[in-house]
Design a protein around this motif. Structure first.
Motif, PDB file in Angstrom:
ATOM      1  N   GLU A  58      -5.743   7.020 -13.820  1.00  0.00           N
ATOM      2  CA  GLU A  58      -4.602   7.086 -12.904  1.00  0.00           C
ATOM      3  C   GLU A  58      -4.870   6.294 -11.628  1.00  0.00           C
ATOM      4  N   GLN A  59      -6.107   6.279 -11.198  1.00  0.00           N
ATOM      5  CA  GLN A  59      -6.476   5.528 -10.002  1.00  0.00           C
ATOM      6  C   GLN A  59      -6.431   4.020 -10.266  1.00  0.00           C
ATOM      7  N   ILE A  60      -6.839   3.618 -11.455  1.00  0.00           N
ATOM      8  CA  ILE A  60      -6.762   2.205 -11.840  1.00  0.00           C
ATOM      9  C   ILE A  60      -5.299   1.775 -11.930  1.00  0.00           C
ATOM     10  N   LEU A  61      -4.465   2.627 -12.531  1.00  0.00           N
ATOM     11  CA  LEU A  61      -3.037   2.315 -12.613  1.00  0.00           C
ATOM     12  C   LEU A  61      -2.414   2.228 -11.224  1.00  0.00           C
ATOM     13  N   SER A  62      -2.891   3.026 -10.293  1.00  0.00           N
ATOM     14  CA  SER A  62      -2.403   2.942  -8.919  1.00  0.00           C
ATOM     15  C   SER A  62      -2.732   1.577  -8.320  1.00  0.00           C
ATOM     16  N   ALA A  63      -3.920   1.054  -8.614  1.00  0.00           N
ATOM     17  CA  ALA A  63      -4.280  -0.287  -8.136  1.00  0.00           C
ATOM     18  C   ALA A  63      -3.361  -1.337  -8.755  1.00  0.00           C
ATOM     19  N   GLY A  64      -2.998  -1.155 -10.030  1.00  0.00           N
ATOM     20  CA  GLY A  64      -2.036  -2.057 -10.656  1.00  0.00           C
ATOM     21  C   GLY A  64      -0.681  -1.992  -9.974  1.00  0.00           C
ATOM     22  N   ALA A  65      -0.289  -0.790  -9.566  1.00  0.00           N
ATOM     23  CA  ALA A  65       0.976  -0.640  -8.843  1.00  0.00           C
ATOM     24  C   ALA A  65       0.921  -1.381  -7.508  1.00  0.00           C
TER      25      ALA A  65
ATOM     26  N   LEU B 198       0.804  -1.223   0.000  1.00  0.00           N
ATOM     27  CA  LEU B 198       0.000   0.000   0.000  1.00  0.00           C
ATOM     28  C   LEU B 198       0.840   1.278   0.000  1.00  0.00           C
ATOM     29  N   ARG B 199       2.151   1.127  -0.076  1.00  0.00           N
ATOM     30  CA  ARG B 199       3.044   2.290  -0.243  1.00  0.00           C
ATOM     31  C   ARG B 199       3.277   2.561  -1.729  1.00  0.00           C
ATOM     32  N   SER B 200       2.306   2.250  -2.538  1.00  0.00           N
ATOM     33  CA  SER B 200       2.401   2.413  -3.989  1.00  0.00           C
ATOM     34  C   SER B 200       2.063   3.847  -4.393  1.00  0.00           C
ATOM     35  N   PRO B 201       2.468   4.246  -5.595  1.00  0.00           N
ATOM     36  CA  PRO B 201       2.119   5.584  -6.071  1.00  0.00           C
ATOM     37  C   PRO B 201       0.610   5.813  -6.020  1.00  0.00           C
ATOM     38  N   ASP B 202       0.226   6.975  -5.537  1.00  0.00           N
ATOM     39  CA  ASP B 202      -1.179   7.297  -5.328  1.00  0.00           C
ATOM     40  C   ASP B 202      -1.363   8.801  -5.485  1.00  0.00           C
ATOM     41  N   HIS B 203      -1.489   9.241  -6.742  1.00  0.00           N
ATOM     42  CA  HIS B 203      -1.657  10.667  -7.044  1.00  0.00           C
ATOM     43  C   HIS B 203      -2.879  11.207  -6.309  1.00  0.00           C
ATOM     44  N   GLY B 204      -2.688  12.258  -5.561  1.00  0.00           N
ATOM     45  CA  GLY B 204      -3.798  12.867  -4.829  1.00  0.00           C
ATOM     46  C   GLY B 204      -4.088  12.221  -3.491  1.00  0.00           C
ATOM     47  N   LYS B 205      -3.326  11.199  -3.136  1.00  0.00           N
ATOM     48  CA  LYS B 205      -3.530  10.466  -1.871  1.00  0.00           C
ATOM     49  C   LYS B 205      -5.007  10.069  -1.695  1.00  0.00           C
ATOM     50  N   LEU B 206      -5.560   9.488  -2.749  1.00  0.00           N
ATOM     51  CA  LEU B 206      -6.975   9.103  -2.738  1.00  0.00           C
ATOM     52  C   LEU B 206      -7.214   7.691  -2.211  1.00  0.00           C
ATOM     53  N   GLU B 207      -6.154   6.876  -2.187  1.00  0.00           N
ATOM     54  CA  GLU B 207      -6.284   5.466  -1.792  1.00  0.00           C
ATOM     55  C   GLU B 207      -7.428   4.799  -2.562  1.00  0.00           C
ATOM     56  N   PRO B 208      -7.329   4.776  -3.909  1.00  0.00           N
ATOM     57  CA  PRO B 208      -8.418   4.266  -4.738  1.00  0.00           C
ATOM     58  C   PRO B 208      -8.390   2.745  -4.914  1.00  0.00           C
ATOM     59  N   TRP B 209      -8.136   2.038  -3.844  1.00  0.00           N
ATOM     60  CA  TRP B 209      -8.021   0.584  -3.874  1.00  0.00           C
ATOM     61  C   TRP B 209      -8.271   0.055  -2.474  1.00  0.00           C
TER      62      TRP B 209
END
Length: 192
Positions: A113-120, A41-52
């Motif tokens: 970008e939020q979906i890509l964050s989940a992939g990260a 959960l220390r993955s990239p997260d633009h906007g600190k939205l925690e979209p996952w």
């Protein structure tokens, strides 16, 4: 230049997912899993939205999902071979973590970008498990993209989707390395 971390770079240059069908018990305990999940959960997260979010699937849950795969496969007209292959992904597993993409409305951060964050998160979870000494593999499959399976099997809301199922267990057979991308065909250098 900041000080390098050669051990981390060597790990990344030699990391290799372990096929889920080669993973066996024991699987990580909850105590073993906590630092792995924390690292993921220390993955990239633009906007600190925690979209996952994460759903840890223990053995009984995986067996329940294997049964649902059979039901959904028949309802969707999947071939017996497709159903069996997908069903075994769940039935043979001892532990998996479902990474759920759960995008939020944001005027600044597009859903992609939020979906890509989940992939990260998926890749970070695999790497954290491998770095902890476990075998790990990132899978999905047709069932994890079926809305009924997602809702009935995993309790996902309409706006959520499975980004990946990360199987974690004890490695039984080290996988052979596989050919890697040729940098000359995949990298362009733009100098102007």
């Amino acid at each position: 230049m900041p000080p390098p971390n050669p051990a981390a770079l060597d790990f990344l240059l030699t990391r290799r997912s372990r096929p889920a069908k080669t993973l066996t018990a024991p699987v990580p305990t909850r105590e073993d899993l906590l630092p792995i999940l924390t690292a993921a959960l220390r993955s990239p997260d633009h906007g600190k939205l925690e979209p996952w979010r994460l759903i840890v699937l223990e053995r009984a849950a995986l067996m329940r999902l294997a049964e649902l795969v059979g039901e959904r496969g028949k309802a969707l007209g999947r071939t017996p071979e497709e159903i069996d292959k997908q069903r075994l992904q769940y039935a043979d597993g001892g532990l998996a973590v479902a990474v759920i993409a759960s995008p939020v409305d944001s005027p600044k951060v597009p859903h992609i970008e939020q979906i890509l964050s989940a992939g990260a998160v998926c890749l970070s979870l695999v790497n954290a498990a491998l770095a902890s000494g476990w075998g790990a593999n990132w899978l999905s499959g047709w069932a994890s993209h079926d809305r009924v399976f997602m809702a009935n099997g995993l309790g996902l809301a309409e706006h959520e989707m499975v980004a990946g199922l990360i199987h974690i267990g004890t490695e039984t057979t080290p996988p052979p390395d596989r050919p890697r991308p040729d940098l000359d065909t995949k990298v362009d250098w733009v100098t102007q």
